[in-house]
Design a protein around this motif. Structure first.
Motif, PDB file in Angstrom:
ATOM      1  N   PHE A  59      15.703  -0.046   5.513  1.00 32.37           N
ATOM      2  CA  PHE A  59      16.667   0.052   4.410  1.00 32.37           C
ATOM      3  C   PHE A  59      17.686   1.089   4.843  1.00 32.37           C
ATOM      4  O   PHE A  59      17.436   2.281   4.730  1.00 32.37           O
ATOM      5  CB  PHE A  59      15.989   0.501   3.125  1.00 32.37           C
TER       6      PHE A  59
ATOM      7  N   LEU B  69      16.552   4.271   6.665  1.00 32.86           N
ATOM      8  CA  LEU B  69      15.124   4.482   6.429  1.00 32.86           C
ATOM      9  C   LEU B  69      14.298   3.312   6.974  1.00 32.86           C
ATOM     10  O   LEU B  69      14.585   2.161   6.680  1.00 32.86           O
ATOM     11  CB  LEU B  69      14.886   4.617   4.918  1.00 32.86           C
TER      12      LEU B  69
ATOM     13  N   ALA C 123      11.110   1.459   6.635  1.00 32.79           N
ATOM     14  CA  ALA C 123       9.980   1.326   5.717  1.00 32.79           C
ATOM     15  C   ALA C 123       8.761   0.761   6.438  1.00 32.79           C
ATOM     16  O   ALA C 123       7.632   1.154   6.156  1.00 32.79           O
ATOM     17  CB  ALA C 123      10.364   0.436   4.529  1.00 32.79           C
TER      18      ALA C 123
ATOM     19  N   PRO D 280      -1.021   5.797   1.990  1.00 34.54           N
ATOM     20  CA  PRO D 280      -0.410   6.794   1.111  1.00 34.54           C
ATOM     21  C   PRO D 280       0.814   6.217   0.399  1.00 34.54           C
ATOM     22  O   PRO D 280       1.395   5.239   0.864  1.00 34.54           O
ATOM     23  CB  PRO D 280      -0.015   7.929   2.066  1.00 34.54           C
ATOM     24  N   SER D 281       1.173   6.854  -0.712  1.00 32.65           N
ATOM     25  CA  SER D 281       2.309   6.353  -1.493  1.00 32.65           C
ATOM     26  C   SER D 281       3.578   6.354  -0.642  1.00 32.65           C
ATOM     27  O   SER D 281       3.845   7.302   0.092  1.00 32.65           O
ATOM     28  CB  SER D 281       2.486   7.231  -2.724  1.00 32.65           C
ATOM     29  N   GLY D 282       4.322   5.274  -0.740  1.00 29.84           N
ATOM     30  CA  GLY D 282       5.582   5.189  -0.013  1.00 29.84           C
ATOM     31  C   GLY D 282       5.443   4.762   1.433  1.00 29.84           C
ATOM     32  O   GLY D 282       6.398   4.814   2.197  1.00 29.84           O
ATOM     33  N   CYS D 283       4.257   4.317   1.830  1.00 32.16           N
ATOM     34  CA  CYS D 283       4.055   3.952   3.230  1.00 32.16           C
ATOM     35  C   CYS D 283       4.495   2.520   3.517  1.00 32.16           C
ATOM     36  O   CYS D 283       4.488   2.098   4.667  1.00 32.16           O
ATOM     37  CB  CYS D 283       2.603   4.127   3.621  1.00 32.16           C
ATOM     38  N   GLY D 284       4.859   1.774   2.480  1.00 32.71           N
ATOM     39  CA  GLY D 284       5.389   0.435   2.735  1.00 32.71           C
ATOM     40  C   GLY D 284       4.457  -0.702   2.361  1.00 32.71           C
ATOM     41  O   GLY D 284       4.632  -1.828   2.822  1.00 32.71           O
ATOM     42  N   LYS D 285       3.485  -0.433   1.479  1.00 31.57           N
ATOM     43  CA  LYS D 285       2.555  -1.497   1.074  1.00 31.57           C
ATOM     44  C   LYS D 285       3.297  -2.594   0.307  1.00 31.57           C
ATOM     45  O   LYS D 285       3.157  -3.786   0.617  1.00 31.57           O
ATOM     46  CB  LYS D 285       1.442  -0.911   0.193  1.00 31.57           C
ATOM     47  N   SER D 286       4.082  -2.166  -0.673  1.00 27.84           N
ATOM     48  CA  SER D 286       4.845  -3.157  -1.431  1.00 27.84           C
ATOM     49  C   SER D 286       5.838  -3.864  -0.517  1.00 27.84           C
ATOM     50  O   SER D 286       6.035  -5.075  -0.623  1.00 27.84           O
ATOM     51  CB  SER D 286       5.593  -2.488  -2.584  1.00 27.84           C
ATOM     52  N   THR D 287       6.444  -3.093   0.373  1.00 23.44           N
ATOM     53  CA  THR D 287       7.408  -3.679   1.300  1.00 23.44           C
ATOM     54  C   THR D 287       6.761  -4.782   2.138  1.00 23.44           C
ATOM     55  O   THR D 287       7.351  -5.841   2.360  1.00 23.44           O
ATOM     56  CB  THR D 287       7.994  -2.587   2.210  1.00 23.44           C
TER      57      THR D 287
ATOM     58  N   GLU E 102      -0.953  -3.980  -6.590  1.00 26.19           N
ATOM     59  CA  GLU E 102      -1.604  -3.115  -7.585  1.00 26.19           C
ATOM     60  C   GLU E 102      -1.705  -3.797  -8.948  1.00 26.19           C
ATOM     61  O   GLU E 102      -1.263  -3.247  -9.951  1.00 26.19           O
ATOM     62  CB  GLU E 102      -0.831  -1.800  -7.729  1.00 26.19           C
TER      63      GLU E 102
ATOM     64  N   HIS F  16      -4.377   1.461  -4.804  1.00 29.46           N
ATOM     65  CA  HIS F  16      -4.398   2.891  -4.524  1.00 29.46           C
ATOM     66  C   HIS F  16      -5.823   3.420  -4.471  1.00 29.46           C
ATOM     67  O   HIS F  16      -6.072   4.545  -4.083  1.00 29.46           O
ATOM     68  CB  HIS F  16      -3.662   3.653  -5.637  1.00 29.46           C
TER      69      HIS F  16
HETATM   70  N1  LIG Z   1      14.993  -1.750  -1.960  1.00 28.47           N
HETATM   71  C1  LIG Z   1      14.821  -0.584  -1.289  1.00 28.47           C
HETATM   72  N2  LIG Z   1      15.899   0.119  -0.877  1.00 28.47           N
HETATM   73  C2  LIG Z   1      15.744   1.271  -0.199  1.00 28.47           C
HETATM   74  N3  LIG Z   1      14.557   1.818   0.097  1.00 28.47           N
HETATM   75  C3  LIG Z   1      13.452   1.176  -0.303  1.00 28.47           C
HETATM   76  C4  LIG Z   1      13.533  -0.053  -1.018  1.00 28.47           C
HETATM   77  N4  LIG Z   1      12.268  -0.468  -1.281  1.00 28.47           N
HETATM   78  C5  LIG Z   1      11.454   0.466  -0.762  1.00 28.47           C
HETATM   79  N5  LIG Z   1      12.161   1.452  -0.166  1.00 28.47           N
HETATM   80  C6  LIG Z   1      11.582   2.600   0.542  1.00 28.47           C
HETATM   81  O1  LIG Z   1      10.662   2.116   1.483  1.00 28.47           O
HETATM   82  C7  LIG Z   1       9.515   2.950   1.523  1.00 28.47           C
HETATM   83  C8  LIG Z   1       8.283   2.119   1.251  1.00 28.47           C
HETATM   84  O2  LIG Z   1       8.316   1.691  -0.076  1.00 28.47           O
HETATM   85  P1  LIG Z   1       7.160   0.828  -0.739  1.00 28.47           P
HETATM   86  O3  LIG Z   1       7.570   0.518  -2.119  1.00 28.47           O
HETATM   87  O4  LIG Z   1       6.834  -0.305   0.155  1.00 28.47           O
HETATM   88  O5  LIG Z   1       5.944   1.850  -0.743  1.00 28.47           O
HETATM   89  P2  LIG Z   1       4.486   1.652  -1.309  1.00 28.47           P
HETATM   90  O6  LIG Z   1       3.553   1.868  -0.186  1.00 28.47           O
HETATM   91  O7  LIG Z   1       4.382   0.390  -2.048  1.00 28.47           O
HETATM   92  O8  LIG Z   1       4.362   2.877  -2.280  1.00 28.47           O
HETATM   93  P3  LIG Z   1       3.523   2.990  -3.636  1.00 28.47           P
HETATM   94  O9  LIG Z   1       2.113   3.146  -3.214  1.00 28.47           O
HETATM   95  O10 LIG Z   1       4.042   4.234  -4.264  1.00 28.47           O
HETATM   96  O11 LIG Z   1       3.778   1.763  -4.419  1.00 28.47           O
HETATM   97  C9  LIG Z   1       9.733   4.055   0.521  1.00 28.47           C
HETATM   98  O12 LIG Z   1      10.183   5.185   1.198  1.00 28.47           O
HETATM   99  C10 LIG Z   1      10.808   3.518  -0.369  1.00 28.47           C
HETATM  100  O13 LIG Z   1      11.618   4.563  -0.836  1.00 28.47           O
END
Ligand SMILES: Nc1ncnc2c1ncn2[C@@H]1O[C@H](COP(=O)(O)OP(=O)(O)OP(=O)(O)O)[C@@H](O)[C@H]1O
Ligand SMILES: [Mg+2]
Lengths: 267, 259
Positions: B20, B23, B25, B44-51, B168, B201
């Motif tokens: 992104f 960044l 992800a 960990p939170s923000g590691c990119g699981k949702s991504t 989740e 989580h």
């Molecule tokens: N649409 C987007 N635009 C910019 N950055 C993004 C976008 N989506 C996610 N990110 C960034 O990518 C990284 C991974 O995000 P992601 O949502 O995949 O984390 P996650 O592992 O699902 O976290 P959580 O456990 O908190 O849900 C984060 O740093 C987030 O800020």
């Protein structure tokens, strides 16, 4: 034991029901009582200080006039009702369609929204004579004025409503490979309805104001014309009765929209 | 067909990265998702699981690398309704009844010839499967959070997806409801034979549900490890008191700390 419990339960329930009923009654009784008290105060005040009728008629005078002049009031009620309702439909329909166009295309929004804002900044009293000049003294001008006054709040609310779909719902739509029109009909439009109805409730009363303002500028018939007529003839009781009739019209319009809203929006 | 994928792979990532702007992800994630298996994803939170899930479900494109689902590109798979997604909040349409919400996927895309797998289960049967028989006509606001999530699961199953992506899904529920839904989900998984990718989580939820736990690490998001959970199937709540279960949890907790 079971029986006793049962009776107690019923007692408690009955008590709760009675209390709920009492609360509901109080909710109606308090404002109603206050209103009646104020009217009584007004009656006493006018009589005690000997205020001339043309300055402030006593409620009793207004009531008598309301009954005596009811045929005249009703005759003037219908055109205003028609203009309000027609203006309500025209103005809101235009607002809804333009809101759809705005949400569909950013370019359309960028081109037309400033114009809509500009039109909205012109006081309705200032634009009314212009519209009467353009459309003549007939009913059209009043409908247009009523429509114009409804237009802007509905436009703004409808645009907001159509955009109120959550990002997650849009992702769901994307995963289902929904087309733009499917997103519109199945998500945007339904989710805009609560926004639309709150605008329509505003429009229900403002459209009446629009119609009356239009009649002030030039009309022989209608509650607005009657208001002007009664004022120039110092016929205060008739003026007050007409004002009551007008607010009655607003109340009917509002109640109709509110009823439809309750039937449509159950979530 | 993309090369190197066989039919036993439900999804496959090859050095896939997602950026992104500046960044990163996800970086160079290579992972084969075995067909029919239950994967849980931890990190960990923000590691990119949702991504990662959004990448597989064609919500976002890969910046580099390759992603395929059942041998197709993610877009082809999306158009063929090969996968379904369950979000953290149920994302039900509030004006539609539970049943109507489950029917939504069937109403969409028909006119444009999007292939709908012929479901053997009707929306009604699916609601029964998730334990909501009798609540078909309830509106979402009349249902509890757990019930809403079950409606969302029924909706995800209506097109018989071969791959179920869940981000989740039970994160907002209380522990008891979560336990019940976990067991229900395992039943559904066994019965439908679908592949599940499940982000959580909770370490114990990951161990309890998963045959494999995918561990991601942060900054930038990378694949850390895939841990196989060799607990007997079917899983039971009691199993969580066994030393094996707790060993897995302890191991993953330690691993998570180094991520
Ligand atoms: N649409 C987007 N635009 C910019 N950055 C993004 C976008 N989506 C996610 N990110 C960034 O990518 C990284 C991974 O995000 P992601 O949502 O995949 O984390 P996650 O592992 O699902 O976290 P959580 O456990 O908190 O849900 C984060 O740093 C987030 O800020
Ligand atoms: Mg996430």
């Amino acid at each position: 034991m079971a029986v006793i419990e049962n009776i107690e339960m019923q007692d408690v329930e009955a008590q709760e029901l009675a209390e709920a009923r009492k609360r509901k009654m109080m909710a109606v009784a308090v404002p109603l009582g206050t209103a009646l008290g104020l009217i009584a105060l007004w009656q006493i005040g006018v009589k005690a200080f000997g205020v001339p009728t043309y300055i402030a008629p006593a409620p009793s005078d207004v009531a008598v006039t309301f009954v005596e002049k009811f045929p005249i009031l009703l005759e003037n009620f219908w055109p205003t009702l028609f203009e309000s309702v027609a203006g309500f439909f025209v103005g809101n329909l235009a607002a809804i369609l333009i809101a759809v166009a705005f949400v569909h295309s950013r370019h359309v929004e960028r081109a037309f929204f400033p114009i809509a804002v500009f039109v909205n900044t012109i006081p309705i009293l200032a634009i009314a004579p212009i519209l009467v000049l353009i459309f003549g003294p007939g009913i059209t001008a009043k409908v247009v004025i009523a429509a114009l006054i409804c237009f802007f709040p509905t436009l703004v609310n409808m645009v907001r409503g159509l955009q109120a779909v959550s990002p997650q719902a849009l992702e769901l739509a994307r995963i289902l490979s929904a087309s733009k029109s499917e997103v519109f009909w199945k998500m945007r439009l339904p989710s805009s309805l609560p926004f639309l109805f709150s605008a329509l409730k505003i429009a229900a009363t403002t459209s009446v104001i629009g119609a009356i303002v239009g009649e002030w500028v030039g009309a022989d018939l209608g509650l607005g014309a009657l208001i002007i007529d009664a004022t120039f003839n110092f016929n205060s009781p008739l003026l007050y009765a007409t004002v009551f009739m007008s607010s009655g019209l607003s109340v009917i319009m509002f109640a109709t929209v509110a009823t439809v809203e309750r039937a449509v929006i159950r979530w | 067909m993309l090369d190197g994928t066989n039919m036993d792979t439900a999804a496959s990532l090859k050095r896939a990265s997602v950026r992104f702007g500046s960044l990163t992800a996800l970086q160079d994630v290579s992972l084969d998702i075995e067909s029919g298996a239950f994967y849980t994803i931890l990190g960990p939170s923000g590691c990119g699981k949702s991504t990662l899930l959004r990448l597989v479900s064609d919500l976002i494109p890969a910046s580099s690398g390759e992603v395929s689902v059942l041998g197709k590109t993610t877009e082809q798979a999306r158009l063929a309704r090969e996968f379904a997604f369950v979000f953290q909040d149920a994302t039900l349409l509030p004006w539609r009844s539970a049943l109507k919400n489950v029917e939504l996927p069937l109403e969409i895309g028909r006119s444009r010839g999007i292939q709908l797998p012929v479901g053997t289960r009707t929306p009604r049967e699916l609601l029964e499967l998730v334990g909501l028989k009798g609540r078909e006509n309830a509106l979402p606001h009349e249902l509890s959070g757990g019930m809403r999530q079950r409606v969302a699961i029924a909706r995800a199953l209506v097109c018989q997806p071969k791959l179920l992506l869940m981000d989740e899904p039970f994160g907002a529920l209380d522990e008891m409801t979560r336990d019940r839904l976990n067991l229900q989900l395992l039943d559904i998984w066994r019965e439908t034979g679908t592949t599940i990718l499940f982000v959580t989580h909770s370490i114990s939820e990951a161990v309890f549900l998963g045959q494999k736990v995918v561990m991601l690490q942060a900054h930038p998001g990378r694949l850390r490890d895939v841990v196989e959970i060799k607990l007997p199937d079917p899983r039971t709540i009691k199993m969580r008191d066994t030393p094996e279960f707790n060993q897995y949890c302890g191991y993953l907790r330690d691993l998570l700390e180094t991520c």
